[in-house]
Structures are given as C-alpha cells and as structure tokens.
Design a protein around this motif. Structure first.
Motif, PDB file in Angstrom:
ATOM      1  N   ILE A 186      51.669  69.739  55.194  1.00 17.65           N
ATOM      2  CA  ILE A 186      51.277  69.205  53.885  1.00 17.65           C
ATOM      3  C   ILE A 186      51.394  70.281  52.814  1.00 17.65           C
ATOM      4  O   ILE A 186      51.901  70.042  51.715  1.00 17.65           O
ATOM      5  CB  ILE A 186      49.845  68.640  53.948  1.00 17.65           C
ATOM      6  N   GLN A 187      50.924  71.496  53.139  1.00 15.66           N
ATOM      7  CA  GLN A 187      50.961  72.590  52.166  1.00 15.66           C
ATOM      8  C   GLN A 187      52.398  72.932  51.770  1.00 15.66           C
ATOM      9  O   GLN A 187      52.708  73.131  50.591  1.00 15.66           O
ATOM     10  CB  GLN A 187      50.258  73.830  52.741  1.00 15.66           C
ATOM     11  N   GLN A 188      53.305  72.966  52.768  1.00 13.87           N
ATOM     12  CA  GLN A 188      54.698  73.306  52.474  1.00 13.87           C
ATOM     13  C   GLN A 188      55.376  72.205  51.667  1.00 13.87           C
ATOM     14  O   GLN A 188      56.132  72.467  50.728  1.00 13.87           O
ATOM     15  CB  GLN A 188      55.470  73.533  53.782  1.00 13.87           C
ATOM     16  N   LEU A 189      55.075  70.950  51.980  1.00 10.89           N
ATOM     17  CA  LEU A 189      55.665  69.836  51.234  1.00 10.89           C
ATOM     18  C   LEU A 189      55.187  69.821  49.793  1.00 10.89           C
ATOM     19  O   LEU A 189      55.924  69.437  48.879  1.00 10.89           O
ATOM     20  CB  LEU A 189      55.342  68.502  51.923  1.00 10.89           C
ATOM     21  N   LYS A 190      53.945  70.241  49.566  1.00 16.19           N
ATOM     22  CA  LYS A 190      53.450  70.358  48.190  1.00 16.19           C
ATOM     23  C   LYS A 190      54.208  71.435  47.432  1.00 16.19           C
ATOM     24  O   LYS A 190      54.548  71.269  46.255  1.00 16.19           O
ATOM     25  CB  LYS A 190      51.951  70.671  48.201  1.00 16.19           C
ATOM     26  N   GLU A 191      54.475  72.566  48.106  1.00 12.49           N
ATOM     27  CA  GLU A 191      55.221  73.646  47.461  1.00 12.49           C
ATOM     28  C   GLU A 191      56.635  73.201  47.096  1.00 12.49           C
ATOM     29  O   GLU A 191      57.192  73.619  46.087  1.00 12.49           O
ATOM     30  CB  GLU A 191      55.280  74.864  48.389  1.00 12.49           C
ATOM     31  N   TRP A 192      57.215  72.351  47.915  1.00 14.63           N
ATOM     32  CA  TRP A 192      58.556  71.832  47.640  1.00 14.63           C
ATOM     33  C   TRP A 192      58.544  70.698  46.623  1.00 14.63           C
ATOM     34  O   TRP A 192      59.602  70.244  46.186  1.00 14.63           O
ATOM     35  CB  TRP A 192      59.196  71.345  48.936  1.00 14.63           C
ATOM     36  N   GLY A 193      57.367  70.193  46.288  1.00 14.41           N
ATOM     37  CA  GLY A 193      57.277  69.081  45.348  1.00 14.41           C
ATOM     38  C   GLY A 193      57.504  67.725  45.989  1.00 14.41           C
ATOM     39  O   GLY A 193      57.722  66.727  45.303  1.00 14.41           O
ATOM     40  N   LEU A 215      55.212  66.294  47.971  1.00 12.10           N
ATOM     41  CA  LEU A 215      53.901  65.636  47.994  1.00 12.10           C
ATOM     42  C   LEU A 215      53.138  66.045  46.743  1.00 12.10           C
ATOM     43  O   LEU A 215      53.325  67.151  46.228  1.00 12.10           O
ATOM     44  CB  LEU A 215      53.100  66.043  49.237  1.00 12.10           C
ATOM     45  N   SER A 216      52.273  65.176  46.259  1.00 12.52           N
ATOM     46  CA  SER A 216      51.456  65.509  45.102  1.00 12.52           C
ATOM     47  C   SER A 216      50.365  66.495  45.503  1.00 12.52           C
ATOM     48  O   SER A 216      50.030  66.630  46.688  1.00 12.52           O
ATOM     49  CB  SER A 216      50.810  64.244  44.517  1.00 12.52           C
ATOM     50  N   GLU A 217      49.801  67.179  44.518  1.00 13.59           N
ATOM     51  CA  GLU A 217      48.759  68.166  44.785  1.00 13.59           C
ATOM     52  C   GLU A 217      47.511  67.532  45.392  1.00 13.59           C
ATOM     53  O   GLU A 217      46.739  68.190  46.083  1.00 13.59           O
ATOM     54  CB  GLU A 217      48.396  68.913  43.499  1.00 13.59           C
ATOM     55  N   LYS A 218      47.296  66.241  45.147  1.00 15.01           N
ATOM     56  CA  LYS A 218      46.103  65.567  45.651  1.00 15.01           C
ATOM     57  C   LYS A 218      46.312  64.942  47.031  1.00 15.01           C
ATOM     58  O   LYS A 218      45.368  64.388  47.608  1.00 15.01           O
ATOM     59  CB  LYS A 218      45.669  64.473  44.663  1.00 15.01           C
ATOM     60  N   ALA A 219      47.529  65.005  47.563  1.00 11.18           N
ATOM     61  CA  ALA A 219      47.829  64.369  48.850  1.00 11.18           C
ATOM     62  C   ALA A 219      47.044  65.015  49.988  1.00 11.18           C
ATOM     63  O   ALA A 219      46.878  66.237  50.044  1.00 11.18           O
ATOM     64  CB  ALA A 219      49.324  64.442  49.128  1.00 11.18           C
ATOM     65  N   THR A 220      46.564  64.179  50.913  1.00  9.11           N
ATOM     66  CA  THR A 220      45.818  64.679  52.097  1.00  9.11           C
ATOM     67  C   THR A 220      46.531  64.319  53.385  1.00  9.11           C
ATOM     68  O   THR A 220      46.120  64.746  54.464  1.00  9.11           O
ATOM     69  CB  THR A 220      44.399  64.079  52.124  1.00  9.11           C
TER      70      THR A 220
END
Length: 262
Positions: free
Chosen positions: A22-29, A31-36
């Motif tokens: 999840i953290q890596q996908l957020k860095e790549w854009g 996933l949204s910052e609020k995604a769990t």
C-alpha cells in the motif's frame, strides 16, 4: 487472460506485506493517501484488457504486475496509472503512443531479460513525459484563454491635483488672452470678462495656467489688448468661468502694471 507480449523480470523484490504494498502504491500515485487497502488494476494493450495485481518491483521506477495464471510483466507505474482512465486508448495520440510502445517492447524482448526490462521502462517513461507535457500545455493555455476573454478595462483618467490657493492678497502675473462675454441670469445683458493665460503667482511661486476676471471699469481704463502682460495684486479663488475651461477667478486686481511685450 494476460497479453501475449510480456517482459518478465529477471529479478525483482516482492512485497513482504500488504502494508508495504500500500505504501509503495501511494508513492507511485496508484492509491490515494487515504487508502487502507490495495486493489486490482486493468492492463490495456495489444487490443485487449486484463486484470492484474502489483506483486513487487524491479526497481523504484519499474513495477512488476501479475496476471491470472502467475505471468509477470514489468511496467512503469505512471503508465499503468494512465491505463486506469476510461478514455485511455480512445484518443488518436494515445493510440499512436501505444503502438510505438508495443513495437518497442517487442523489439526489446529479443535481447536479454535485464536489457528488455530496462527498454520497457524507458519506453514507458517517455510515454509518461509526453502525457505530462500535454497536461502542462493545457494548464498553461487555460489562463491565457481566460485572459483573452476578459474585456479590457479602460484606464481611468487621473484627476489633476487640487491647488492650494492662498487666502490673502497676492502678487500675480498674467497675459491677456481674449475678451468675451458670459450670460448673467440676473440681468438682461451679458457680463464682460477677460481671460488670461500664463497666469502665475509671484510669491509663493505657483503656476495656474489660465484664469479670468470681470472686465471692470478699472481694467477698461487701461485699454487692454490681447497679448498685454500684466503684473498686479489681487485675490484668486477657484471658480469656473461659464462655458469656458477656465477654473480660477481673479478678484479685485489692483496696482496694475503693464509690461512691454517681447
């Protein structure tokens, strides 16, 4: 069903946990910052679509996606993000870029697996730059178009600063410009007036430009002519001459001297 042309990673780092994914996908854009929770993605290419998940990365700019059946493919995260848009592949420019990308990937697959991975990442990075450049161009054009649509406001005319006129009697210099008459609402006859130019107060020095006075009996005795230069004492007030652009009136001129015309 996975696409036929894939670039499988020669070596990659799988995610050790869902939190790391999840953290890596957020860095790549992706996933949204609020995604769990993570999610599945759609790969679009070669005239088909296939559901995939992101299992790890070959490097920080190359995601490794997995299709049904366990087949893997290296892809730039930004390119995968563009594939999620409903309009992806519909625009002609996107279709042309997609054809170029497929051709480059096919050529790259002939070489060794590490080299193929690098070629695919490079192609996808170029696609990302093209998309970003297009978006920047649109954003830059928007304010210009908006500025052209706005009506141009006319600059307001600045008013000349109001002169501070002395209240006491002062010494003035003026040149006779013309003799004229103005209507008198309280009389059957018009008032005779004299209009002056090059009007200035001698002490303290102050340029008035133009002024007027009544053509009194005192002035008539001087038999004034246009062009006569006068020096006299008087009071001056801000009072506009009817139907003339003259803003100051000379009251009770006295001790009048005529100067020789140059």
């Amino acid at each position: 069903m996975a696409p036929n042309r894939l670039i499988a990673p020669s070596d990659y780092t799988p995610f050790e946990s869902e939190d790391e994914q999840i953290q890596q996908l957020k860095e790549w854009g992706l996933l949204s910052e609020k995604a769990t929770k993570t999610k599945t993605f759609v790969y679009k290419g070669g005239g088909m679509q296939a559901v995939c998940t992101i299992g790890g990365y070959a490097d920080k700019l190359t995601a490794v996606i997995e299709f049904e059946g366990g087949r893997q493919h290296c892809i730039h995260p930004s390119y995968l993000k563009e594939m999620q848009a409903a309009s992806f592949g519909q625009r002609q420019s996107a279709a042309q870029s997609g054809e170029a990308s497929e051709a480059a990937i096919e050529d790259a697959s002939i070489s060794s697996e590490p080299a193929a991975t690098e070629a695919a990442a490079a192609v996808e990075a170029v696609l990302e730059e093209d998309i970003a450049a297009s978006a920047t161009a649109v954003e830059a054009a928007a304010p210009k178009a908006e500025a052209q649509e706005k009506p141009v406001k006319k600059a307001k005319k600045e008013k000349a600063p109001k002169l501070e006129l002395p209240e006491e009697k002062i010494k003035m210099k003026a040149t006779v410009k013309e003799f004229t008459t103005v209507p008198n609402n309280f009389s059957d006859t018009d008032d005779e007036v004299v209009i002056y130019e090059d009007v200035s107060i001698e002490e303290p020095m102050l340029e008035l430009g133009a002024a007027w006075s009544s053509h009194s009996a005192t002035l008539k005795k001087l038999e004034l002519e246009v062009g006569d230069i006068l020096i006299f004492e008087c009071k001056v007030v801000a009072k506009k001459l009817t139907k003339h652009p003259v803003a100051y009136k000379i009251n009770n001129p006295g001790k009048i001297q005529k100067q020789q015309q140059a």
